[in-house]
Design a protein around this motif. Structure first.
Motif, PDB file in Angstrom:
ATOM      1  N   ILE A 143       0.866  -1.177   0.000  1.00  0.00           N
ATOM      2  CA  ILE A 143       0.000   0.000   0.000  1.00  0.00           C
ATOM      3  C   ILE A 143       0.901   1.225   0.000  1.00  0.00           C
ATOM      4  O   ILE A 143       1.710   1.398   0.914  1.00  0.00           O
ATOM      5  CB  ILE A 143      -0.938   0.002   1.218  1.00  0.00           C
ATOM      6  N   PHE A 144       0.767   2.004  -1.051  1.00  0.00           N
ATOM      7  CA  PHE A 144       1.622   3.179  -1.200  1.00  0.00           C
ATOM      8  C   PHE A 144       0.906   4.426  -0.684  1.00  0.00           C
ATOM      9  O   PHE A 144      -0.276   4.640  -0.978  1.00  0.00           O
ATOM     10  CB  PHE A 144       2.027   3.370  -2.664  1.00  0.00           C
ATOM     11  N   TYR A 145       1.648   5.201   0.062  1.00  0.00           N
ATOM     12  CA  TYR A 145       1.120   6.452   0.601  1.00  0.00           C
ATOM     13  C   TYR A 145       1.826   7.630  -0.068  1.00  0.00           C
ATOM     14  O   TYR A 145       3.006   7.575  -0.373  1.00  0.00           O
ATOM     15  CB  TYR A 145       1.367   6.506   2.116  1.00  0.00           C
ATOM     16  N   ARG A 146       1.042   8.712  -0.239  1.00  0.00           N
ATOM     17  CA  ARG A 146       1.629   9.951  -0.786  1.00  0.00           C
ATOM     18  C   ARG A 146       0.928  11.141  -0.152  1.00  0.00           C
ATOM     19  O   ARG A 146      -0.203  11.018   0.351  1.00  0.00           O
ATOM     20  CB  ARG A 146       1.462   9.995  -2.302  1.00  0.00           C
ATOM     21  N   ILE A 147       1.597  12.265  -0.179  1.00  0.00           N
ATOM     22  CA  ILE A 147       0.981  13.504   0.283  1.00  0.00           C
ATOM     23  C   ILE A 147      -0.275  13.755  -0.538  1.00  0.00           C
ATOM     24  O   ILE A 147      -0.253  13.614  -1.753  1.00  0.00           O
ATOM     25  CB  ILE A 147       1.951  14.699   0.098  1.00  0.00           C
ATOM     26  N   ASN A 148      -1.353  14.113   0.124  1.00  0.00           N
ATOM     27  CA  ASN A 148      -2.616  14.372  -0.568  1.00  0.00           C
ATOM     28  C   ASN A 148      -2.488  15.614  -1.461  1.00  0.00           C
ATOM     29  O   ASN A 148      -2.328  16.721  -0.959  1.00  0.00           O
ATOM     30  CB  ASN A 148      -3.728  14.579   0.458  1.00  0.00           C
ATOM     31  N   PRO A 149      -2.570  15.425  -2.780  1.00  0.00           N
ATOM     32  CA  PRO A 149      -2.389  16.579  -3.675  1.00  0.00           C
ATOM     33  C   PRO A 149      -3.519  17.595  -3.547  1.00  0.00           C
ATOM     34  O   PRO A 149      -3.370  18.729  -3.995  1.00  0.00           O
ATOM     35  CB  PRO A 149      -2.376  15.935  -5.075  1.00  0.00           C
ATOM     36  N   GLU A 150      -4.628  17.191  -2.926  1.00  0.00           N
ATOM     37  CA  GLU A 150      -5.764  18.106  -2.805  1.00  0.00           C
ATOM     38  C   GLU A 150      -5.710  18.961  -1.534  1.00  0.00           C
ATOM     39  O   GLU A 150      -6.675  19.667  -1.223  1.00  0.00           O
ATOM     40  CB  GLU A 150      -7.078  17.312  -2.825  1.00  0.00           C
ATOM     41  N   LEU A 151      -4.616  18.882  -0.801  1.00  0.00           N
ATOM     42  CA  LEU A 151      -4.480  19.765   0.360  1.00  0.00           C
ATOM     43  C   LEU A 151      -4.560  21.218  -0.105  1.00  0.00           C
ATOM     44  O   LEU A 151      -4.169  21.540  -1.222  1.00  0.00           O
ATOM     45  CB  LEU A 151      -3.127  19.534   1.033  1.00  0.00           C
ATOM     46  N   PRO A 152      -5.061  22.102   0.752  1.00  0.00           N
ATOM     47  CA  PRO A 152      -5.106  23.518   0.381  1.00  0.00           C
ATOM     48  C   PRO A 152      -3.699  24.054   0.120  1.00  0.00           C
ATOM     49  O   PRO A 152      -2.716  23.533   0.646  1.00  0.00           O
ATOM     50  CB  PRO A 152      -5.748  24.202   1.591  1.00  0.00           C
ATOM     51  N   GLY A 153      -3.625  25.092  -0.683  1.00  0.00           N
ATOM     52  CA  GLY A 153      -2.350  25.666  -1.075  1.00  0.00           C
ATOM     53  C   GLY A 153      -1.462  26.042   0.098  1.00  0.00           C
ATOM     54  O   GLY A 153      -0.251  25.791   0.079  1.00  0.00           O
ATOM     55  N   TRP A 154      -2.048  26.624   1.144  1.00  0.00           N
ATOM     56  CA  TRP A 154      -1.222  27.055   2.273  1.00  0.00           C
ATOM     57  C   TRP A 154      -0.592  25.856   2.965  1.00  0.00           C
ATOM     58  O   TRP A 154       0.545  25.948   3.464  1.00  0.00           O
ATOM     59  CB  TRP A 154      -2.025  27.898   3.258  1.00  0.00           C
ATOM     60  N   ALA A 155      -1.302  24.723   2.980  1.00  0.00           N
ATOM     61  CA  ALA A 155      -0.755  23.529   3.623  1.00  0.00           C
ATOM     62  C   ALA A 155       0.417  22.984   2.811  1.00  0.00           C
ATOM     63  O   ALA A 155       1.438  22.572   3.379  1.00  0.00           O
ATOM     64  CB  ALA A 155      -1.840  22.465   3.786  1.00  0.00           C
ATOM     65  N   HIS A 156       0.279  22.990   1.498  1.00  0.00           N
ATOM     66  CA  HIS A 156       1.407  22.590   0.655  1.00  0.00           C
ATOM     67  C   HIS A 156       2.603  23.517   0.881  1.00  0.00           C
ATOM     68  O   HIS A 156       3.746  23.067   0.958  1.00  0.00           O
ATOM     69  CB  HIS A 156       1.001  22.611  -0.822  1.00  0.00           C
ATOM     70  N   ALA A 157       2.314  24.810   0.988  1.00  0.00           N
ATOM     71  CA  ALA A 157       3.385  25.784   1.217  1.00  0.00           C
ATOM     72  C   ALA A 157       4.092  25.509   2.537  1.00  0.00           C
ATOM     73  O   ALA A 157       5.321  25.605   2.636  1.00  0.00           O
ATOM     74  CB  ALA A 157       2.815  27.206   1.196  1.00  0.00           C
ATOM     75  N   VAL A 158       3.322  25.156   3.557  1.00  0.00           N
ATOM     76  CA  VAL A 158       3.899  24.841   4.861  1.00  0.00           C
ATOM     77  C   VAL A 158       4.826  23.632   4.748  1.00  0.00           C
ATOM     78  O   VAL A 158       5.949  23.637   5.263  1.00  0.00           O
ATOM     79  CB  VAL A 158       2.787  24.579   5.900  1.00  0.00           C
ATOM     80  N   LEU A 159       4.354  22.608   4.049  1.00  0.00           N
ATOM     81  CA  LEU A 159       5.170  21.405   3.910  1.00  0.00           C
ATOM     82  C   LEU A 159       6.442  21.696   3.119  1.00  0.00           C
ATOM     83  O   LEU A 159       7.538  21.256   3.496  1.00  0.00           O
ATOM     84  CB  LEU A 159       4.352  20.293   3.239  1.00  0.00           C
ATOM     85  N   GLU A 160       6.300  22.454   2.042  1.00  0.00           N
ATOM     86  CA  GLU A 160       7.477  22.803   1.231  1.00  0.00           C
ATOM     87  C   GLU A 160       8.512  23.564   2.040  1.00  0.00           C
ATOM     88  O   GLU A 160       9.709  23.276   1.981  1.00  0.00           O
ATOM     89  CB  GLU A 160       7.051  23.661   0.038  1.00  0.00           C
TER      90      GLU A 160
END
Lengths: 117, 117
Positions: free
Chosen positions: A68-85
């Motif tokens: 079972i492969f896991y990945r960051i949810n691409p549908e996260l809001p933009g600010w959440a992606h920015a936080v992770l980046e």
DNA sequence: ACGAAATATACGTCATTTTATATATATGGA
DNA sequence: TCCATATATATAAAATGACGTATATTTCGT
């Protein structure tokens, strides 16, 4: 996509989950055994934390055979992606994140997400 | 400046602390009574959480007469500032953050940080 | 020195979270 | 069908975190 801010940060506020997220952000899809090996923690521990990340929709999973492969949810809001980046940029060259990638790279019999689609 | 990543996120993973940080990021220096009024929570509660933020060096404090003003620690690492900025951008127009600013704006007898330096 | 206002801390308690260990489920191959 | 591998879940114990209430500390004005 909508997400509760405090709940989002609670997910980042645990070492196992944070290391898993950073590793997925850098490496893309990873299966449970890869994360178990890279972080050097028990399988139930990784599994439980991944389930929590999935319930809070920080990650998505995909079954491919026995893995079972896991990945960051691409549908996260933009600010959440920015936080992770921003986090990845800031901590990727520090421990334990750096060592996690090294351990992953030297893992034997590593399943290939690309070939199991 | 150095900071433990998980510890940093633990500080964001509580509603009172997150609302305080977002408000400070937008408004600059704020004293305890302003935060108490804006968030609508008890004074000891705000004080305890601010103490925790200070111990973890997310904020700095400055005494000005009877007031103590808190602000985001400018010496936080760049990635931490980036995380806070992204968060503010993403949530400032949502509740409860929006209402916190409104409550602050309508607070009577508000001490002025600039005049008390 | 005294009272009032602002802020901090202590204490006891309750709720949440994490953990290890054991066991269950699902998939693939012989 | 049987076994091995991969993953998930259950359970109970331990640790952590947050809270309300009460009280202490600091500062200012009189």
């Amino acid at each position: 996509m909508n997400i509760d801010t405090v709940q989002f940060y609670k997910q980042l506020a645990d070492e196992t989950r944070l290391r898993s997220l950073v590793l997925m952000a850098i490496e893309g899809e990873l299966c449970v055994c890869e994360l178990t090996h890279a972080l050097g923690v028990s399988q139930p521990k990784v599994s439980r934390h991944l389930a929590q990340l999935r319930e809070n929709r920080l990650v998505r999973d995909r079954r491919a055979g026995q893995w079972i492969f896991y990945r960051i949810n691409p549908e996260l809001p933009g600010w959440a992606h920015a936080v992770l980046e921003a986090t990845v940029k800031g901590v990727r060259h520090r421990e334990p994140f750096k060592g996690d990638r090294k351990a992953l790279a030297t893992m034997p019999n590593r399943p290939d997400a690309a070939c199991c689609a």
